[in-house]
Scaffold this motif. Structure first.
Motif, PDB file in Angstrom:
ATOM      1  N   SER A   1      -9.593  -4.110  -6.111  1.00 16.94           N
ATOM      2  CA  SER A   1     -10.547  -3.022  -6.353  1.00 16.94           C
ATOM      3  C   SER A   1     -11.261  -3.181  -7.687  1.00 16.94           C
ATOM      4  CB  SER A   1      -9.810  -1.681  -6.351  1.00 16.94           C
ATOM      5  OG  SER A   1      -8.916  -1.631  -7.449  1.00 16.94           O
TER       6      SER A   1
ATOM      7  N   TRP B   1       0.261  -5.638   3.028  1.00 18.64           N
ATOM      8  CA  TRP B   1      -1.134  -5.728   2.583  1.00 18.64           C
ATOM      9  C   TRP B   1      -2.058  -5.944   3.768  1.00 18.64           C
ATOM     10  CZ3 TRP B   1      -3.544 -10.789   0.643  1.00 18.64           C
ATOM     11  CH2 TRP B   1      -4.766 -10.551   0.026  1.00 18.64           C
TER      12      TRP B   1
ATOM     13  N   GLY C   1      -3.107  -3.332  -8.535  1.00 21.83           N
ATOM     14  CA  GLY C   1      -2.957  -3.010  -7.119  1.00 21.83           C
ATOM     15  C   GLY C   1      -2.308  -4.128  -6.324  1.00 21.83           C
ATOM     16  N   THR C   2      -2.185  -3.887  -5.023  1.00 17.24           N
ATOM     17  CA  THR C   2      -1.541  -4.835  -4.119  1.00 17.24           C
ATOM     18  C   THR C   2      -2.237  -6.192  -4.136  1.00 17.24           C
ATOM     19  OG1 THR C   2      -0.797  -3.019  -2.709  1.00 17.24           O
ATOM     20  CG2 THR C   2      -0.870  -5.207  -1.714  1.00 17.24           C
TER      21      THR C   2
ATOM     22  N   HIS D   1       0.820  -1.205   0.000  1.00 18.05           N
ATOM     23  CA  HIS D   1       0.000   0.000   0.000  1.00 18.05           C
ATOM     24  C   HIS D   1       0.859   1.263   0.000  1.00 18.05           C
ATOM     25  CE1 HIS D   1      -3.475  -2.472   0.470  1.00 18.05           C
ATOM     26  NE2 HIS D   1      -3.076  -2.948   1.635  1.00 18.05           N
TER      27      HIS D   1
ATOM     28  N   TYR E   1       1.100  -0.540 -15.147  1.00 18.29           N
ATOM     29  CA  TYR E   1       1.211  -1.040 -13.769  1.00 18.29           C
ATOM     30  C   TYR E   1       1.046  -2.554 -13.721  1.00 18.29           C
ATOM     31  CZ  TYR E   1       1.098   3.766 -12.132  1.00 18.29           C
ATOM     32  OH  TYR E   1       1.392   5.090 -11.906  1.00 18.29           O
TER      33      TYR E   1
END
Length: 166
Positions: free
Chosen positions: A132, A126, A137-138, A9, A108
């Protein structure tokens, strides 16, 4: 020499920094190879990625930086993060720039795929929040690593929190 990648994060609270830093030091100490060596891979985003990169260098490891795009430094690294970002890039033994002009979702996702491809293990800072749906993302990276059979070590020490999570 083991190769350990990270995901994590970006929005850690100020109070979370030291507990996360200490947990990363411990996680990396457990990953160091029999020869005492270690390669750490990070995209150098603010927050967890940067704390990981600093811990790798502190442990005497080699740092590999994976940047999502050619414009990443110019467009995505804010003034509050630029100095440490530049220092870490300079300290890296290798800098990989993904073949994208602009940092977007595809860039990404490709950078995270490169992390997983190179990793013997993934250290994830995490909180367990599910993906999401935006990709890159993570949680997405954790799922990608697990799907590829890469061991995932989740780091979320007591007291850690995110700014947008309250």
């Amino acid at each position: 020499m083991p190769t350990v990648a990270t995901t994590g994060h970006m929005d850690l609270t100020v109070a979370s920094v030291e507990p996360v830093r200490n947990a990363l030091r411990q996680a990396l100490a457990e990953e160091v190879g029999a020869d005492g060596g270690l390669v750490g891979i990070s995209c150098l985003a603010p927050g967890a990625d940067t704390l990981f990169a600093e811990a790798v260098l502190e442990a005497g490891g080699d740092l590999v930086v994976v940047l999502p795009s050619r414009d990443y430094r110019k467009k995505q690294v804010g003034p509050e993060h630029a100095c440490v970002f530049d220092q870490l890039v300079k300290a890296a033994s290798e800098v990989v720039i993904m073949p994208f002009a602009t940092a977007d979702r595809r860039a990404y996702e490709a950078a995270n795929a490169e992390l997983v491809k190179r990793a013997d293990a993934l250290v994830a800072v995490w909180d367990g929040t599910p993906p999401s749906g935006r990709g890159g993302g993570t949680a997405d990276t954790v799922l990608k690593a697990r799907g590829a059979g890469v061991p995932v070590h989740v780091v979320w020490p007591e007291g850690a929190s995110r700014r947008n999570q309250g």
